[in-house]
Design an enzyme around this catalytic site. Structure first.
Site, PDB file in Angstrom:
ATOM      1  N   GLU A  70      28.644   0.794  25.961  1.00 51.35           N
ATOM      2  CA  GLU A  70      29.113   1.438  27.200  1.00 51.35           C
ATOM      3  C   GLU A  70      28.023   2.343  27.769  1.00 51.35           C
ATOM      4  OE1 GLU A  70      31.881   1.280  29.022  1.00 51.35           O
ATOM      5  OE2 GLU A  70      32.696  -0.314  27.763  1.00 51.35           O
ATOM      6  N   VAL A  76      15.407  14.710  23.056  1.00 54.26           N
ATOM      7  CA  VAL A  76      14.478  15.230  22.047  1.00 54.26           C
ATOM      8  C   VAL A  76      15.076  16.575  21.676  1.00 54.26           C
ATOM      9  CG1 VAL A  76      12.139  16.042  21.595  1.00 54.26           C
ATOM     10  CG2 VAL A  76      12.481  14.023  23.008  1.00 54.26           C
ATOM     11  N   LYS A  77      15.165  16.850  20.367  1.00 48.81           N
ATOM     12  CA  LYS A  77      15.813  18.072  19.903  1.00 48.81           C
ATOM     13  C   LYS A  77      15.147  19.292  20.537  1.00 48.81           C
ATOM     14  CE  LYS A  77      17.813  19.454  15.454  1.00 48.81           C
ATOM     15  NZ  LYS A  77      19.130  18.891  15.610  1.00 48.81           N
ATOM     16  N   ARG A  87      15.045  26.674   9.562  1.00 51.54           N
ATOM     17  CA  ARG A  87      15.407  27.938   8.881  1.00 51.54           C
ATOM     18  C   ARG A  87      16.585  27.726   7.949  1.00 51.54           C
ATOM     19  NH1 ARG A  87      14.611  32.058  13.746  1.00 51.54           N
ATOM     20  NH2 ARG A  87      12.389  32.428  13.463  1.00 51.54           N
ATOM     21  N   ARG A 109      22.080   8.246  21.069  1.00 51.49           N
ATOM     22  CA  ARG A 109      23.509   8.057  20.794  1.00 51.49           C
ATOM     23  C   ARG A 109      23.983   6.834  21.582  1.00 51.49           C
ATOM     24  NH1 ARG A 109      26.193  13.502  21.108  1.00 51.49           N
ATOM     25  NH2 ARG A 109      25.155  13.769  19.099  1.00 51.49           N
ATOM     26  N   GLU A 171      16.563   9.020  15.103  1.00 52.74           N
ATOM     27  CA  GLU A 171      17.943   8.942  14.605  1.00 52.74           C
ATOM     28  C   GLU A 171      18.798   8.219  15.649  1.00 52.74           C
ATOM     29  OE1 GLU A 171      21.080  11.995  12.676  1.00 52.74           O
ATOM     30  OE2 GLU A 171      20.896  12.142  14.836  1.00 52.74           O
TER      31      GLU A 171
HETATM   32  P1  0O2 Z   1      22.922  18.630  16.593  1.00 53.02           P
HETATM   33  O1  0O2 Z   1      22.956  19.964  17.228  1.00 53.02           O
HETATM   34  O2  0O2 Z   1      23.995  17.713  17.095  1.00 53.02           O
HETATM   35  O3  0O2 Z   1      21.562  17.976  16.608  1.00 53.02           O
HETATM   36  P2  0O2 Z   1      20.680  15.071   6.139  1.00 53.02           P
HETATM   37  O4  0O2 Z   1      19.388  15.703   5.724  1.00 53.02           O
HETATM   38  O5  0O2 Z   1      20.435  13.761   6.839  1.00 53.02           O
HETATM   39  O6  0O2 Z   1      21.660  14.936   5.010  1.00 53.02           O
HETATM   40  P3  0O2 Z   1      21.860  16.067   8.599  1.00 53.02           P
HETATM   41  O7  0O2 Z   1      20.693  16.010   9.529  1.00 53.02           O
HETATM   42  O8  0O2 Z   1      22.834  17.180   8.798  1.00 53.02           O
HETATM   43  O9  0O2 Z   1      21.386  16.116   7.094  1.00 53.02           O
HETATM   44  O10 0O2 Z   1      22.574  14.632   8.684  1.00 53.02           O
HETATM   45  P4  0O2 Z   1      23.972  14.190   9.243  1.00 53.02           P
HETATM   46  O11 0O2 Z   1      25.103  14.697   8.447  1.00 53.02           O
HETATM   47  O12 0O2 Z   1      23.857  12.701   9.370  1.00 53.02           O
HETATM   48  O13 0O2 Z   1      24.085  14.876  10.685  1.00 53.02           O
HETATM   49  C1  0O2 Z   1      23.184  14.527  11.691  1.00 53.02           C
HETATM   50  C2  0O2 Z   1      23.803  14.781  13.037  1.00 53.02           C
HETATM   51  O14 0O2 Z   1      25.082  14.142  13.119  1.00 53.02           O
HETATM   52  C3  0O2 Z   1      24.088  16.237  13.368  1.00 53.02           C
HETATM   53  O15 0O2 Z   1      22.921  16.868  13.818  1.00 53.02           O
HETATM   54  C4  0O2 Z   1      25.163  16.068  14.454  1.00 53.02           C
HETATM   55  O16 0O2 Z   1      24.582  15.643  15.679  1.00 53.02           O
HETATM   56  C5  0O2 Z   1      25.977  14.910  13.908  1.00 53.02           C
HETATM   57  N1  0O2 Z   1      27.054  15.407  13.033  1.00 53.02           N
HETATM   58  C6  0O2 Z   1      27.105  15.370  11.686  1.00 53.02           C
HETATM   59  N2  0O2 Z   1      28.253  15.894  11.236  1.00 53.02           N
HETATM   60  C7  0O2 Z   1      28.962  16.273  12.324  1.00 53.02           C
HETATM   61  C8  0O2 Z   1      30.267  16.878  12.502  1.00 53.02           C
HETATM   62  O17 0O2 Z   1      30.991  17.187  11.564  1.00 53.02           O
HETATM   63  N3  0O2 Z   1      30.646  17.105  13.796  1.00 53.02           N
HETATM   64  C9  0O2 Z   1      29.873  16.786  14.860  1.00 53.02           C
HETATM   65  N4  0O2 Z   1      30.340  17.030  16.091  1.00 53.02           N
HETATM   66  N5  0O2 Z   1      28.641  16.223  14.724  1.00 53.02           N
HETATM   67  C10 0O2 Z   1      28.199  15.979  13.469  1.00 53.02           C
HETATM   68  P5  0O2 Z   1      22.758  18.450  13.754  1.00 53.02           P
HETATM   69  O18 0O2 Z   1      21.294  18.736  13.711  1.00 53.02           O
HETATM   70  O19 0O2 Z   1      23.596  19.010  12.639  1.00 53.02           O
HETATM   71  O20 0O2 Z   1      23.336  18.953  15.085  1.00 53.02           O
END
Ligand code: 0O2
Length: 236
Positions: A70, A76-77, A87, A109, A171
């Site tokens: 869709e 980019v972060k 941190r 995404r 990712e």
């Molecule tokens: P943001 O602000 O969205 O970028 P890892 O080292 O791979 O184990 P990581 O990076 O936390 O650790 O991996 P994981 O769990 O695959 O999460 C990667 C991203 O998935 C997150 O990036 C979120 O975008 C999304 N995500 C994971 N869990 C959740 C959740 O419970 N709720 C929501 N809404 N999104 C989630 P960031 O950097 O944490 O956040």
């Protein structure tokens, strides 16, 4: 009533002074240039993967008479999120750390209508011979305790720059429209730290919604399959 204040002097006070670049230490300028270059490289990697996904979507829409994808979003972060994540993991906040330890500086995404499209798109992407899969997390088959569902891939792709080839990590998060809707609200909750006890009740409510959404996604897929069994197609 007329004011005696001089509007120009107020304006001058409110303007943020721009640093004279000749005064900025050389190593700081070099770090800024290197950071800018890294961000450019990540955004090129996003373009490469995004193009692959768009090609898959175009091809499948001609073959199957419907679009599996869709929407494709990318980012980019942001520097502030990069610093927060480094941190949080107690890693040094510098460029090497970002390149070596963060997998999601470049993020894409992919939003699909149906759950089977998620797996079909993921398979077709990872089977391309210039893509190397570094990590797979299937939060659809194994949802997080809070209800989060999505399919995550960390892929590496070669990107050809003017004088070098770099393998860049991207990712890719693939989920349904409903899962994406849920994740947006959950993300909002994460940043509302001041909600206190109410946050627990909301998290529980969200977890229940995630179950309902997963059930609805399954039923929608069943309905589509029934329509297809009768020779129907779902066109945009
Ligand atoms: P943001 O602000 O969205 O970028 P890892 O080292 O791979 O184990 P990581 O990076 O936390 O650790 O991996 P994981 O769990 O695959 O999460 C990667 C991203 O998935 C997150 O990036 C979120 O975008 C999304 N995500 C994971 N869990 C959740 C959740 O419970 N709720 C929501 N809404 N999104 C989630 P960031 O950097 O944490 O956040």
């Amino acid at each position: 009533m007329k004011s005696n204040r001089n509007p120009n002097s107020e304006l001058q006070q409110s303007v943020v002074s721009v640093p004279d670049l000749a005064q900025v230490p050389e190593d700081l300028l070099n770090q800024a240039r290197e950071f800018q270059e890294a961000i450019m490289m990540y955004s090129c990697a996003i373009r490469e993967v995004k193009t692959k996904l768009e090609v898959l979507n175009d091809d499948l829409s001609v073959r199957n008479q419907r679009n599996p994808i869709e929407v494709i979003k990318s980012r980019v972060k942001r520097p502030v999120s990069i610093v927060e994540k480094l941190r949080r993991r107690q890693l040094p906040v510098n460029l090497d750390s970002l390149i070596n330890h963060l997998d999601d500086v470049a993020g894409i995404r992919v939003i699909c209508s149906f759950v089977d499209d998620i797996y079909a798109v993921a398979d077709m992407l990872v089977n391309q011979d210039d893509i190397r899969v570094l990590k797979v997390k299937d939060y659809i088959k194994n949802p997080k305790p809070n209800g989060y569902r999505s399919y995550h891939l960390i892929v590496e792709i070669p990107v050809f720059f003017s004088d070098r080839k770099k393998n860049m990590r991207v990712e890719v998060q693939i989920r349904t429209i409903a899962m994406d809707f849920w994740a947006s609200l959950d993300h909002l909750l994460k940043y509302k730290k001041e909600m206190g006890e109410e946050a627990t009740a909301i998290s529980e409510e969200l977890r229940k919604c995630a179950e309902v959404i997963a059930g609805t996604d399954e039923r929608m897929l069943e309905i589509r399959r029934s329509i297809e069994r009768h020779g129907g197609t779902i066109k945009d």
